[in-house]
Design an enzyme around this catalytic site. Structure first.
Site, PDB file in Angstrom:
ATOM      1  N   GLN A 205      36.208  24.212  13.588  1.00 12.68           N
ATOM      2  CA  GLN A 205      36.838  24.982  14.653  1.00 12.68           C
ATOM      3  C   GLN A 205      38.307  25.254  14.358  1.00 12.68           C
ATOM      4  OE1 GLN A 205      36.342  23.353  18.590  1.00 12.68           O
ATOM      5  NE2 GLN A 205      34.114  23.350  18.454  1.00 12.68           N
ATOM      6  N   PRO A 240      29.595  19.970  19.136  1.00 11.08           N
ATOM      7  CA  PRO A 240      28.456  20.787  18.711  1.00 11.08           C
ATOM      8  C   PRO A 240      27.867  20.238  17.410  1.00 11.08           C
ATOM      9  CG  PRO A 240      30.395  22.148  19.187  1.00 11.08           C
ATOM     10  CD  PRO A 240      30.859  20.730  19.165  1.00 11.08           C
ATOM     11  N   ASP A 413      34.465  27.921  25.506  1.00  9.32           N
ATOM     12  CA  ASP A 413      35.849  27.565  25.176  1.00  9.32           C
ATOM     13  C   ASP A 413      36.200  27.927  23.738  1.00  9.32           C
ATOM     14  OD1 ASP A 413      35.972  24.677  23.513  1.00  9.32           O
ATOM     15  OD2 ASP A 413      34.145  24.970  24.647  1.00  9.32           O
ATOM     16  N   GLN A 414      35.183  27.988  22.836  1.00 11.71           N
ATOM     17  CA  GLN A 414      35.462  28.368  21.453  1.00 11.71           C
ATOM     18  C   GLN A 414      35.865  29.836  21.332  1.00 11.71           C
ATOM     19  OE1 GLN A 414      32.961  26.737  18.183  1.00 11.71           O
ATOM     20  NE2 GLN A 414      31.640  25.968  19.816  1.00 11.71           N
ATOM     21  N   HIS A 436      37.481  22.323  29.371  1.00  5.41           N
ATOM     22  CA  HIS A 436      37.878  22.705  28.017  1.00  5.41           C
ATOM     23  C   HIS A 436      38.267  24.183  27.969  1.00  5.41           C
ATOM     24  CE1 HIS A 436      36.301  18.876  26.646  1.00  5.41           C
ATOM     25  NE2 HIS A 436      36.767  19.133  25.442  1.00  5.41           N
TER      26      HIS A 436
END
Length: 500
Positions: A205, A240, A413-414, A436
């Site tokens: 990420q 994840p 949130d990513q 998040h």
């Protein structure tokens, strides 16, 4: 205050700085362990003489740092405590004079975990702004400060983009990053090893956005891809799974954000708790254009469901088989509106070879007729029956589908980081809003200047308190249980149109 215990503290200054991390000082009103910088500040206020305090505090806050010529130094422990006090009423930024020379992020705010570190570091490496200081890192966690996973993620970003990172040691509550100048070339082959079972996905990420735009000056070398070798846990709790990244995040990022098709994720070896040992190699070609604004507004209807159950090491095959059977039963019992009866889940039971530990787990991915991807997952746990694990994974997916959003809780949130960097206005329809996600929005607004609005689309059910959220404001809402805001929401962002 100047009794036996304070004298003991003063005399303990003769010990090596790294041998002391916290002190129990009942005589000055402390009934629990507190960070050393605050201890020093209190002792100084009481008049206890600490002749070596400046060097000691400096080494404690930045264990791997030595002062650089012309850097102007680093805040002492007392100044750090004062700055922290001044920021207690703010969300992330600082109101002190320090903000004129650096961007200060309070790592205890919002979700208060590693996401703040990762996103802040990405923005700092890409935008080449002022130096960034992150304070109070994971201050409210059971083990505060940097953990190996967070430290490795920060170093990955630095190695890809260049610059100077200080405070990057396990347990550190404060880090500072000085970005390089615009012409600096980072490394094209970078290894990040947590040396634990820390999540490789969380490393990715942070590293992926940095690698995408790590072009530096316009020469031939700037067009070379970045090769990432990430080591740790491929399937870790509270993060994840690597299969989520390959089956959900990356396809959505390529289709909706315009990330290069040439990005590949090669899982060479799986790594599980407690030893880790996983190896993932990622090839990231440079992205020379601006990111597309994201549009995810119509969830559509589920047309495909894929179940992948795995086992490794000494785990018997019947364990993932029971997981898959329970997951399929739960999906078939769901409302026909959520998962149509005509959709028959496909099941794959996989033996993962060449692993260090034994493990099991499951990932369920649903695809809709509008191209949305949502997932649920779970890992096998000691003393938990496999059918419970399978049901947990299916319930996580069904919960996301019932919420009516176009993304699940792992994805929403990513996407915030990519929405902030995109060229134009992005819109994403979500179900329940996670803490998040709200934290990611706050960090993005503070560091990039991107403008976010969060609009409730459906009435929020009252659960003993107001969980409402105001359009156009990302700091005034009241969170529900565990930071989740119930209902459907539209996240809208006017991105900054970043281009390397």
């Amino acid at each position: 205050p100047r009794g036996h215990r304070s004298t003991t503290v003063a005399s303990s200054m003769r010990l090596r700085p790294s041998s002391i991390t916290a002190l129990h000082l009942r005589t000055i009103g402390c009934t629990s362990r507190i960070p050393l910088p605050l201890v020093l500040a209190r002792l100084l206020a009481l008049g206890v003489p600490l002749t070596s305090r400046r060097h000691w505090a400096h080494r404690y806050e930045y264990p791997s740092c030595h002062r650089r010529e012309g850097s102007g130094g680093i805040m002492s422990s007392s100044a750090a405590a004062a700055a922290a006090d001044q920021q207690s009423s703010a969300s992330f930024g600082a109101s002190s004079s320090e903000s004129s020379s650096s961007i200060i992020i309070d790592g205890s705010q919002g979700e208060g975990g590693g996401q703040i570190l990762r996103n802040a570091m990405v923005y700092a490496t890409l935008l080449h702004q002022k130096p960034v200081e992150i304070i109070n890192i994971r201050a409210n966690r059971s083990k505060p400060g940097l953990r190996p996973q967070h430290m490795t993620g920060l170093r990955l970003c630095r190695d890809i983009a260049g610059g100077t990172l200080v405070g990057d040691e396990v347990g550190s509550s404060r880090v500072r990053y000085d970005p390089p100048d615009m012409s600096h070339q980072g490394r094209r082959h970078v290894v990040g090893d947590t040396k634990t079972a820390g999540s490789i996905c969380l490393l990715l990420q942070a590293a992926l956005p940095c690698a995408l735009f790590a072009t530096g000056s316009a020469d031939e070398r700037s067009l070379e891809p970045v090769h990432l070798e990430l080591r740790g846990g491929t399937n870790a709790a509270m993060a994840p799974q690597i299969d989520y990244m390959t089956e959900v995040f990356l396809p959505i990022a390529k289709a909706r954000c315009g990330l290069p098709e040439g990005i590949t994720i090669n899982i060479e070896r799986r790594g599980y708790f407690p030893k880790g040992g996983g190896v993932v190699k990622v090839l990231v070609p440079p992205h020379l254009t601006k990111l597309k604004p994201i549009s995810l507004l119509d969830r559509g209807h589920v047309t495909e469901v894929r179940v992948r159950a795995f086992y490794a090491g000494k785990c018997p095959r019947w364990v993932p088989e029971k997981m898959a059977d329970a997951a399929v039963r739960a999906l078939r019992q769901a409302s026909n509106i959520i998962v149509p009866a005509s959709v028959q889940p496909s099941v794959e039971v996989v033996l993962e070879p060449n692993t260090i530990d034994s493990a099991s787990g499951i990932l369920i991915v649903a695809r809709t007729d509008t191209g949305c991807l949502l997932a649920g997952s779970a890992l096998g746990r000691p003393k938990i029956k496999p059918n419970v694990t399978g049901t947990d994974a299916s319930e996580e997916l069904l919960q996301a589908l019932r919420a009516g959003g176009c993304v699940d809780a792992w994805l929403q949130d990513q996407l915030i980081l990519y929405m902030a960097l995109a060229d134009g206005t992005s819109e994403v329809k979500t179900g329940c809003l996670t803490l998040h996600t709200r934290t990611a929005i706050d960090v993005a607004e503070h560091m990039t200047g991107a403008k976010f609005e969060v609009e409730p689309l459906l009435p929020v059910e009252a659960k003993g308190q107001s969980d409402g959220i105001s359009s156009g404001s990302t700091s005034s809402s009241v969170y529900g249980v565990n930071g989740i805001v119930e209902g459907q929401h539209l996240i809208r962002c006017r991105g900054i149109g970043f281009r390397a």
